[in-house]
Design a protein around this motif. Sequence first.
Motif, PDB file in Angstrom:
ATOM      1  N   ALA A  91       0.832  -1.206   0.000  1.00  0.00           N
ATOM      2  CA  ALA A  91       0.000   0.000   0.000  1.00  0.00           C
ATOM      3  C   ALA A  91       0.865   1.254   0.000  1.00  0.00           C
ATOM      4  O   ALA A  91       0.584   2.214  -0.732  1.00  0.00           O
ATOM      5  N   PHE A  92       1.910   1.259   0.832  1.00  0.00           N
ATOM      6  CA  PHE A  92       2.796   2.417   0.890  1.00  0.00           C
ATOM      7  C   PHE A  92       3.463   2.662  -0.465  1.00  0.00           C
ATOM      8  O   PHE A  92       3.501   3.797  -0.949  1.00  0.00           O
ATOM      9  N   GLU A  93       3.996   1.614  -1.076  1.00  0.00           N
ATOM     10  CA  GLU A  93       4.667   1.757  -2.372  1.00  0.00           C
ATOM     11  C   GLU A  93       3.705   2.305  -3.427  1.00  0.00           C
ATOM     12  O   GLU A  93       4.061   3.178  -4.218  1.00  0.00           O
ATOM     13  N   THR A  94       2.469   1.807  -3.423  1.00  0.00           N
ATOM     14  CA  THR A  94       1.483   2.287  -4.398  1.00  0.00           C
ATOM     15  C   THR A  94       1.155   3.760  -4.148  1.00  0.00           C
ATOM     16  O   THR A  94       1.100   4.568  -5.091  1.00  0.00           O
ATOM     17  N   LEU A  95       0.936   4.119  -2.900  1.00  0.00           N
ATOM     18  CA  LEU A  95       0.617   5.504  -2.565  1.00  0.00           C
ATOM     19  C   LEU A  95       1.734   6.461  -2.980  1.00  0.00           C
ATOM     20  O   LEU A  95       1.496   7.478  -3.641  1.00  0.00           O
ATOM     21  N   ILE A  96       2.954   6.135  -2.595  1.00  0.00           N
ATOM     22  CA  ILE A  96       4.060   7.074  -2.760  1.00  0.00           C
ATOM     23  C   ILE A  96       4.420   7.275  -4.220  1.00  0.00           C
ATOM     24  O   ILE A  96       5.020   8.290  -4.589  1.00  0.00           O
TER      25      ILE A  96
ATOM     26  N   LEU B 149       0.376   8.809  -6.419  1.00  0.00           N
ATOM     27  CA  LEU B 149      -0.200  10.131  -6.181  1.00  0.00           C
ATOM     28  C   LEU B 149       0.847  11.232  -6.299  1.00  0.00           C
ATOM     29  O   LEU B 149       1.993  11.056  -5.885  1.00  0.00           O
ATOM     30  N   PRO B 150       0.459  12.404  -6.809  1.00  0.00           N
ATOM     31  CA  PRO B 150       1.367  13.554  -6.815  1.00  0.00           C
ATOM     32  C   PRO B 150       1.581  14.081  -5.403  1.00  0.00           C
ATOM     33  O   PRO B 150       0.816  13.778  -4.486  1.00  0.00           O
ATOM     34  N   THR B 151       2.618  14.890  -5.246  1.00  0.00           N
ATOM     35  CA  THR B 151       3.026  15.354  -3.924  1.00  0.00           C
ATOM     36  C   THR B 151       1.895  16.043  -3.163  1.00  0.00           C
ATOM     37  O   THR B 151       1.706  15.798  -1.965  1.00  0.00           O
ATOM     38  N   ALA B 152       1.150  16.891  -3.823  1.00  0.00           N
ATOM     39  CA  ALA B 152       0.087  17.640  -3.136  1.00  0.00           C
ATOM     40  C   ALA B 152      -0.935  16.704  -2.507  1.00  0.00           C
ATOM     41  O   ALA B 152      -1.414  16.947  -1.389  1.00  0.00           O
ATOM     42  N   GLN B 153      -1.281  15.614  -3.178  1.00  0.00           N
ATOM     43  CA  GLN B 153      -2.248  14.671  -2.634  1.00  0.00           C
ATOM     44  C   GLN B 153      -1.640  13.837  -1.509  1.00  0.00           C
ATOM     45  O   GLN B 153      -2.330  13.486  -0.545  1.00  0.00           O
ATOM     46  N   LEU B 154      -0.353  13.519  -1.615  1.00  0.00           N
ATOM     47  CA  LEU B 154       0.306  12.782  -0.538  1.00  0.00           C
ATOM     48  C   LEU B 154       0.385  13.593   0.747  1.00  0.00           C
ATOM     49  O   LEU B 154       0.471  13.034   1.844  1.00  0.00           O
ATOM     50  N   GLN B 155       0.353  14.908   0.630  1.00  0.00           N
ATOM     51  CA  GLN B 155       0.410  15.783   1.800  1.00  0.00           C
ATOM     52  C   GLN B 155      -0.966  16.048   2.401  1.00  0.00           C
ATOM     53  O   GLN B 155      -1.077  16.706   3.436  1.00  0.00           O
TER      54      GLN B 155
ATOM     55  N   ARG C  71      -5.746   8.724   3.750  1.00  0.00           N
ATOM     56  CA  ARG C  71      -6.588   7.779   4.494  1.00  0.00           C
ATOM     57  C   ARG C  71      -7.525   7.024   3.558  1.00  0.00           C
ATOM     58  O   ARG C  71      -7.704   5.804   3.668  1.00  0.00           O
ATOM     59  N   VAL C  72      -8.128   7.724   2.621  1.00  0.00           N
ATOM     60  CA  VAL C  72      -9.053   7.079   1.679  1.00  0.00           C
ATOM     61  C   VAL C  72      -8.322   6.054   0.821  1.00  0.00           C
ATOM     62  O   VAL C  72      -8.796   4.928   0.621  1.00  0.00           O
ATOM     63  N   TRP C  73      -7.170   6.447   0.314  1.00  0.00           N
ATOM     64  CA  TRP C  73      -6.401   5.527  -0.522  1.00  0.00           C
ATOM     65  C   TRP C  73      -5.888   4.335   0.285  1.00  0.00           C
ATOM     66  O   TRP C  73      -5.895   3.201  -0.195  1.00  0.00           O
ATOM     67  N   LYS C  74      -5.444   4.583   1.498  1.00  0.00           N
ATOM     68  CA  LYS C  74      -4.975   3.490   2.347  1.00  0.00           C
ATOM     69  C   LYS C  74      -6.084   2.464   2.563  1.00  0.00           C
ATOM     70  O   LYS C  74      -5.866   1.243   2.441  1.00  0.00           O
TER      71      LYS C  74
ATOM     72  N   ALA D  51       1.791  12.137 -11.088  1.00  0.00           N
ATOM     73  CA  ALA D  51       2.776  11.094 -10.831  1.00  0.00           C
ATOM     74  C   ALA D  51       2.440   9.858 -11.664  1.00  0.00           C
ATOM     75  O   ALA D  51       1.742   9.953 -12.681  1.00  0.00           O
ATOM     76  N   HIS D  52       2.904   8.689 -11.209  1.00  0.00           N
ATOM     77  CA  HIS D  52       2.784   7.484 -12.026  1.00  0.00           C
ATOM     78  C   HIS D  52       1.336   7.107 -12.318  1.00  0.00           C
ATOM     79  O   HIS D  52       1.047   6.492 -13.335  1.00  0.00           O
ATOM     80  N   GLY D  53       0.435   7.482 -11.449  1.00  0.00           N
ATOM     81  CA  GLY D  53      -0.977   7.176 -11.674  1.00  0.00           C
ATOM     82  C   GLY D  53      -1.710   8.204 -12.503  1.00  0.00           C
ATOM     83  O   GLY D  53      -2.948   8.206 -12.559  1.00  0.00           O
ATOM     84  N   GLY D  54      -0.974   9.055 -13.184  1.00  0.00           N
ATOM     85  CA  GLY D  54      -1.596  10.153 -13.921  1.00  0.00           C
ATOM     86  C   GLY D  54      -2.594   9.734 -14.972  1.00  0.00           C
ATOM     87  O   GLY D  54      -3.573  10.445 -15.225  1.00  0.00           O
ATOM     88  N   LEU D  55      -2.383   8.587 -15.603  1.00  0.00           N
ATOM     89  CA  LEU D  55      -3.310   8.153 -16.651  1.00  0.00           C
ATOM     90  C   LEU D  55      -4.704   7.921 -16.080  1.00  0.00           C
ATOM     91  O   LEU D  55      -5.705   8.168 -16.750  1.00  0.00           O
ATOM     92  N   MET D  56      -4.772   7.470 -14.812  1.00  0.00           N
ATOM     93  CA  MET D  56      -6.064   7.239 -14.161  1.00  0.00           C
ATOM     94  C   MET D  56      -6.600   8.477 -13.461  1.00  0.00           C
ATOM     95  O   MET D  56      -7.809   8.653 -13.342  1.00  0.00           O
TER      96      MET D  56
END
Length: 291
Positions: A155-160, A163-169, A175-178, A257-262
């Motif tokens: 989960a941590f690897e997928t999150l980091i 998501l772009p930095t602003a969403q990670l902050q 919490r929702v993604w976790k 970030a890496h999930g940008g296509l979605m």
Amino acid sequence: MAETQRVQLPNGIGLTVSDQGEGPVVLLNPGMGMPQTTWQFTGVPQGLLEAGFRVISYSARGVTGSDAPPPPYDVPTMAQDAALLLDHCGVDEAILVGYSMGCYVTQALLELRPGLARGVVLCAGLASSEIGRLVNEMELELIERLGELPAAVAAFETLITTLPTAQLQDAETVRVWKDMLLNGPASWTSPDGRHGQLAASQSWMVAGEPTRERLAAIEAPTLVIAYEQDLFFPPKTSLAAAEMIPNAQFVAVNGLAHGGLMLDPDRTATVRIVDFCRRIRSGDRPTRGRA
């Protein structure tokens, strides 16, 4: 073929496959651990169907809905699955779209089936970074030690990376993604599937792929897309690799970030992909450089 069904390939592997629409074929090669249904969140299939294409997508070996033979897997074997699927669908010519690890499979498929590709899209997966290699090694080592990858680590690897930095902050977003990652539907058929795909990714990177020779051999018009905050496939490495492809356009998408296509609300890459496919269908060969 029905819109979505399981297809048994001649090599014994069963895949979940979606085959929709009529017209020139576009094959969507998925990223690591990416179920076929995830494509709907990108808008790519819908855009292509509305533009008059036949769209084939699938869950690769190891991913939920498809078979997960014992690991390790390798990229050429996964490309062989894609080639056999196209045979099953009666396709001998297609535009190939790869996302993330699907870019590896797309490149191997080009070598396996010369003359297949009318055009190629490599989105967020052309040339891996050192961070990508390190994460891959870490996950494989944990699997070797523990038998499977701990859910919290995955989960941590997928999150980091997704998501772009602003969403990670943003605490609520995290919490929702976790919760979704830990309690949502499984992406993998079994631990063997994750282990197998990680091993395939690792073998590709250890071999120094994509090599200059492989990239120079891509003859079809190519669109390369990278995301500004992608830790795995940053614009710098993707642009350097794209410049080795004889007829490649390069697009960098800012703020994602890496999930940008979605996750891109503006569907920047999706619009580019659909437009590229339209131009290939019309006989236009997009010019080299930054699009």
